[in-house]
Design an enzyme around this catalytic site. Structure first.
Site, mmCIF file in Angstrom:
data_model
loop_
_atom_site.group_PDB
_atom_site.id
_atom_site.type_symbol
_atom_site.label_atom_id
_atom_site.label_comp_id
_atom_site.label_asym_id
_atom_site.label_seq_id
_atom_site.Cartn_x
_atom_site.Cartn_y
_atom_site.Cartn_z
ATOM 1 N N ASP A 41 19.153 -4.857 -5.427
ATOM 2 C CA ASP A 41 18.310 -3.690 -5.687
ATOM 3 C C ASP A 41 19.149 -2.533 -6.216
ATOM 4 O OD1 ASP A 41 16.380 -5.225 -4.660
ATOM 5 O OD2 ASP A 41 15.772 -3.859 -3.058
ATOM 6 N N ALA A 42 20.352 -2.373 -5.650
ATOM 7 C CA ALA A 42 21.183 -1.246 -6.057
ATOM 8 C C ALA A 42 21.596 -1.390 -7.524
ATOM 9 C CB ALA A 42 22.406 -1.151 -5.158
ATOM 10 N N SER A 90 5.040 3.020 -6.682
ATOM 11 C CA SER A 90 6.217 2.614 -5.939
ATOM 12 C C SER A 90 6.861 3.855 -5.305
ATOM 13 C CB SER A 90 7.125 1.928 -6.939
ATOM 14 O OG SER A 90 8.292 1.543 -6.345
ATOM 15 N N LEU A 91 8.088 3.746 -4.852
ATOM 16 C CA LEU A 91 8.769 4.892 -4.255
ATOM 17 C C LEU A 91 10.063 5.168 -5.003
ATOM 18 C CD1 LEU A 91 8.506 3.907 -0.483
ATOM 19 C CD2 LEU A 91 7.370 5.854 -1.538
ATOM 20 N N GLU A 121 10.111 6.258 8.486
ATOM 21 C CA GLU A 121 9.727 4.901 8.924
ATOM 22 C C GLU A 121 10.667 3.875 8.317
ATOM 23 O OE1 GLU A 121 5.874 4.107 7.139
ATOM 24 O OE2 GLU A 121 5.404 6.229 7.253
ATOM 25 N N LYS A 123 11.753 0.935 5.977
ATOM 26 C CA LYS A 123 11.246 0.406 4.714
ATOM 27 C C LYS A 123 11.319 -1.107 4.850
ATOM 28 C CE LYS A 123 11.619 0.924 -0.255
ATOM 29 N NZ LYS A 123 11.439 -0.472 -0.589
ATOM 30 N N ARG A 144 0.114 -5.892 -5.280
ATOM 31 C CA ARG A 144 0.294 -4.687 -6.076
ATOM 32 C C ARG A 144 0.030 -4.958 -7.558
ATOM 33 N NH1 ARG A 144 5.557 -0.946 -6.145
ATOM 34 N NH2 ARG A 144 6.457 -2.684 -7.271
ATOM 35 N N GLU A 187 2.697 -3.871 4.313
ATOM 36 C CA GLU A 187 3.671 -4.833 3.818
ATOM 37 C C GLU A 187 3.515 -6.164 4.550
ATOM 38 O OE1 GLU A 187 5.431 -3.367 1.449
ATOM 39 O OE2 GLU A 187 7.287 -4.502 1.166
ATOM 40 N N LYS A 303 8.532 10.561 4.460
ATOM 41 C CA LYS A 303 7.278 11.049 3.880
ATOM 42 C C LYS A 303 6.961 12.429 4.424
ATOM 43 C CE LYS A 303 5.432 6.353 3.850
ATOM 44 N NZ LYS A 303 4.512 5.427 4.513
HETATM 45 S S1 IVH Z 1 4.652 3.952 1.498
HETATM 46 C C1 IVH Z 1 3.212 5.433 -2.975
HETATM 47 N N1 IVH Z 1 5.945 2.995 3.548
HETATM 48 O O1 IVH Z 1 8.282 -0.203 -0.537
HETATM 49 C C2 IVH Z 1 3.870 4.287 -2.303
HETATM 50 N N2 IVH Z 1 6.063 1.786 1.522
HETATM 51 O O2 IVH Z 1 9.721 0.516 -2.965
HETATM 52 C C3 IVH Z 1 3.664 4.419 -0.828
HETATM 53 N N3 IVH Z 1 7.386 -0.285 1.667
HETATM 54 O O3 IVH Z 1 5.534 -0.378 -2.711
HETATM 55 C C4 IVH Z 1 4.364 3.357 -0.118
HETATM 56 N N4 IVH Z 1 7.901 -0.108 3.770
HETATM 57 O O4 IVH Z 1 5.652 -2.035 -0.732
HETATM 58 C C5 IVH Z 1 5.636 2.819 2.255
HETATM 59 N N5 IVH Z 1 6.998 2.257 5.476
HETATM 60 C C6 IVH Z 1 6.701 2.088 4.190
HETATM 61 C C7 IVH Z 1 7.149 0.968 3.462
HETATM 62 C C8 IVH Z 1 6.829 0.863 2.112
HETATM 63 C C9 IVH Z 1 8.022 -0.836 2.684
HETATM 64 C C10 IVH Z 1 7.361 -0.859 0.298
HETATM 65 C C11 IVH Z 1 6.029 -0.740 -0.389
HETATM 66 C C12 IVH Z 1 6.301 0.043 -1.641
HETATM 67 C C13 IVH Z 1 7.756 -0.233 -1.843
HETATM 68 C C14 IVH Z 1 8.392 0.831 -2.707
#
Ligand code: IVH
Length: 681
Positions: A41-42, A90-91, A121, A123, A144, A187, A303
């Site tokens: 990923d990096a 995505s993030l 939280e 990930k 997605r 997830e 968040k």
């Molecule tokens: S919030 C607007 N919270 O990471 C997107 N995502 O790299 C809000 N993911 O698509 C996502 N843990 O599939 C959120 N605690 C968490 C998460 C999380 C894993 C995944 C998710 C997202 C991806 C982004």
């Protein structure tokens, strides 16, 4: 200003941008669609960052289709798709505290004051899913996809015990007045222990193993047979509500409590914190817990707690401004390089692999790491006997980071790749413009081994039961020398080998036999032509419809296909030519005989109709039935409802047939179904 100099810089940027976009799209395909990433990923994020910076500096080179503007797609044509109610973006990723600090400063400026609270939280390293409930009943589940449309995987998600089928609707309406629709996102993941057990079983069965829990999850969710998915140890964590909008909760923390109250699993490791300092403390805490968590995480998500300002803060094309992912550094370990082995790939590329003294790393035992090529070995100066630091890039493929020079044994010498192929002994060549060495002998057993593995793989011919272990054995015993020989195998041949019984032999022979019916696209992909992934293969099949037409096509005609540049077009022509003998041998054995439909035809009786399949058909398996329905513009779902147009019932139909009769949905037997498929409008 030096105009000429500027022109040169622009030209260089244009080239690099094109290269980066191609490279990133390729990795997107590997990660999202094939679940077989090649880089961490990096490393991926570094490519995206470089592209973003170039696009920033040269606005004239920006493009809407750039990977910086869209999320990678996991769309799979075997599933029907649907638009998302709210885009699934995505993030943004960060790797150090300065970036987290920057995020805090940006929010402070945008809000006019420092945020009152954040939620931190884990990930979770899995696959995102959206779950739609109508009046409290689980109706539709989506992946997605490309962020705007997702694949419908409802039936597969139904097999996951963590996902409630029915919610206590009074609890929902008590909090959210009269919302008849609720969409939860989260997830899907495979816990580490279960992942290891699952992989062990696959290995014993001679099936390919998954590189990590995320890939195992992605592969499982895209399995066409829900009964098979039910056997996979999948779990779910909920992390957000998409409908109604989170603003109605006022706080993300409350949003999560609401989900927990409804019976969704929500991670206990979440924290609500009130300052940047506490954010950092939570990040540390999570990183410490990382090793002992029963599931894999690749970082933390920070968040903004106040959901009422999320919309006003908005998002870029890919990522929201109110959240940030903080990725943990890859976990590292020290071990010794016991030997270096040159392995031969399916196209003859030689890849050096380090055999390591086995060491625990990020939850698995690592005994091998790729060294990529001679340049990479030279750059890091990796030698046999060296102590090295290894890491799993984003917990995926282990690689050597650097050598611990102080511990180098005396008398070691730099490592050189062999000059002859380790498998067949022919001289290795470095092709122009390539870093890799290649074995150019098309009959090389090492290449054949890989070519057969690829041929049997899921997106290719999907020959269940033809795992690496058996391929090796067949090659070793001289039973098979290349792909065509698979089609000459008999049950008796297999029965002579250790480990084979009547049933397993019959199963494999019939799986090989059935593979002749694979859709043309998969057969083209199975050939392993350079630059032709599964989506390009699908385009080829759709465009040419028969293999004969594809074989006749010249570069010009190939270039007419959308997304086919001159490189791909040339490669298709050259590679088909290079494989002439192989293709002829396969044609003789009845391959490449399936005909593809041009495009879904809107005028067929199946167009726009929803089918449910039950029981066994004698003329095709379920996957093929689905494909034929979809080729003609229909779709297949897993359960019968009033919206189902037809139920196709084969031998021994299940309860779906009686359900259809109850609801007055027409039931077709196999004969009627075949007639419908044949009926041309
Ligand atoms: S919030 C607007 N919270 O990471 C997107 N995502 O790299 C809000 N993911 O698509 C996502 N843990 O599939 C959120 N605690 C968490 C998460 C999380 C894993 C995944 C998710 C997202 C991806 C982004």
């Amino acid at each position: 200003m030096n105009v000429e100099h500027d022109g040169k810089a622009l030209e260089a940027a244009r080239r690099r941008i094109a290269q980066l976009r191609r490279e990133i799209s390729r990795h997107d395909e590997l990660y999202y669609r094939r679940a077989e990433p090649e880089i961490s990923d990096a490393e991926y994020d570094a490519l995206v960052k470089e592209l973003e910076q170039l696009e920033e500096r040269f606005p004239q080179l920006r493009s809407k289709r750039s990977p910086t503007r869209r999320v990678g797609s996991d769309r799979d044509e075997n599933f029907p798709s649907m638009p998302h109610s709210v885009p699934m973006i995505s993030l943004a990723n960060s790797y150090d505290r300065a970036e987290v600090d920057g995020f805090h400063q940006r929010l402070t400026r945008a809000l006019g004051h420092p945020p009152e609270a954040y939620v931190v939280e884990p990930k979770i390293d899995g696959v995102a899913a959206a779950l739609r409930y109508e009046n409290g009943v689980f109706q539709v589940g989506l992946t997605r996809g490309d962020g705007r449309r997702g694949d419908v995987i409802t039936e597969n998600l139904r097999t996951i015990g963590d996902i409630p089928q029915r919610l206590d609707w009074r609890k929902v309406t008590a909090i959210l007045d009269a919302h008849s629709m609720l969409e939860v996102r989260g997830e899907v993941y495979m816990p580490l222990k279960e992942f290891r057990r699952f992989n062990r079983l696959r290995e014993e069965e001679g099936l390919t193993v998954f590189a990590n829990p995320r890939n195992a999850t992605a592969g499982s969710l895209k399995t066409l047979d829900s009964a098979e998915v039910a056997r996979r140890p999948l779990r779910f964590w909920a992390y957000s509500v998409a409908v109604p909008p989170p603003a109605v909760f006022g706080s993300h923390w409350r949003e999560l409590s609401f989900l927990e109250d409804l019976g969704f699993p929500v991670t206990a490791e979440r924290r609500r914190v009130e300052s940047l300092e506490e954010v950092f403390e939570s990040l540390d805490e999570l990183e410490r817990q990382r090793e002992s968590l029963p599931y894999q995480i690749d970082g933390a998500v920070i968040k903004l707690d106040d959901t009422t300002v999320w919309e006003q803060l908005g998002s870029t094309a890919k990522t929201p401004r109110w959240a940030l992912a903080f990725k943990f550094a890859a976990e590292q370990a020290e071990t010794v390089v016991e030997s270096i082995e040159a392995s031969v790939g399916r196209t003859g590329v030689i890849t050096p692999v380090a055999n390591l003294r086995p060491v625990e790393l990020a939850g698995t035992t690592v005994a091998r790491a790729t060294l990529h090529n001679q340049d990479e070995i030279d750059r890091k100066d990796v030698r046999i006997g060296d102590t090295v630091v290894i890491e799993k890039g984003g917990d995926i493929i282990p690689k050597v980071v650097h050598v611990v020079l102080e511990r180098r044994p005396p008398g070691s010498r730099p490592y050189r790749l062999p000059t002859r192929c380790p498998s067949c002994g022919s001289p290795l060549k470095r092709l122009e413009g390539e870093v890799a060495l290649r074995c150019l002998n098309p009959l090389c057993p090492g290449q054949q081994r890989r070519a057969i593995q690829h041929w049997a793989s899921r997106d290719a011919m999907d020959i269940e039961g033809l795992g690496e272990r058996w391929i090796d054995l067949f090659l070793e015993k001289g039973l098979v020398r290349g792909i065509p020989d698979l089609y000459d195998l008999s049950e008796d041949d297999l029965l002579e080998l250790e480990g084979w019984g009547e049933r397993s032999a019959a199963n494999l022979i019939s799986a090989i036999d059935r593979s002749r019916q694979r859709p043309l696209a998969n057969q083209i992909f199975a050939l392993g032509l350079r630059h032709v992934g599964i989506s390009a293969a699908r385009q080829l099949a759709r465009h040419f419809q028969t293999f004969a037409k594809l074989r006749e096509a010249g570069q010009k005609e190939l270039e007419e296909i959308a997304d086919f540049g001159p490189t791909t077009a040339r490669s298709v022509v050259e590679e088909l030519e290079r494989r002439r003998e192989l293709i002829d041998a396969l044609l003789q054995r009845g391959l490449f005989a399936t005909v593809a439909e041009s495009a879904p035809r809107s005028e067929t009786p199946l167009a726009g109709k929803t089918f449910v399949l039950t029981g066994t058909l004698s003329t095709m398996d379920r996957r093929r039935a689905r494909e034929r329905i979809e080729e003609q513009g229909g779709k297949v779902t897993g359960s019968v409802s009033r919206r189902t147009d037809y139920v196709v019932a084969g031998e021994n139909p299940g309860s779906k047939k009686s359900k259809a009769e109850e609801l007055g949905v027409p039931v077709l037997d196999e004969k009627e179904f075949l007639e419908m498929l044949e009926k041309k409008a």
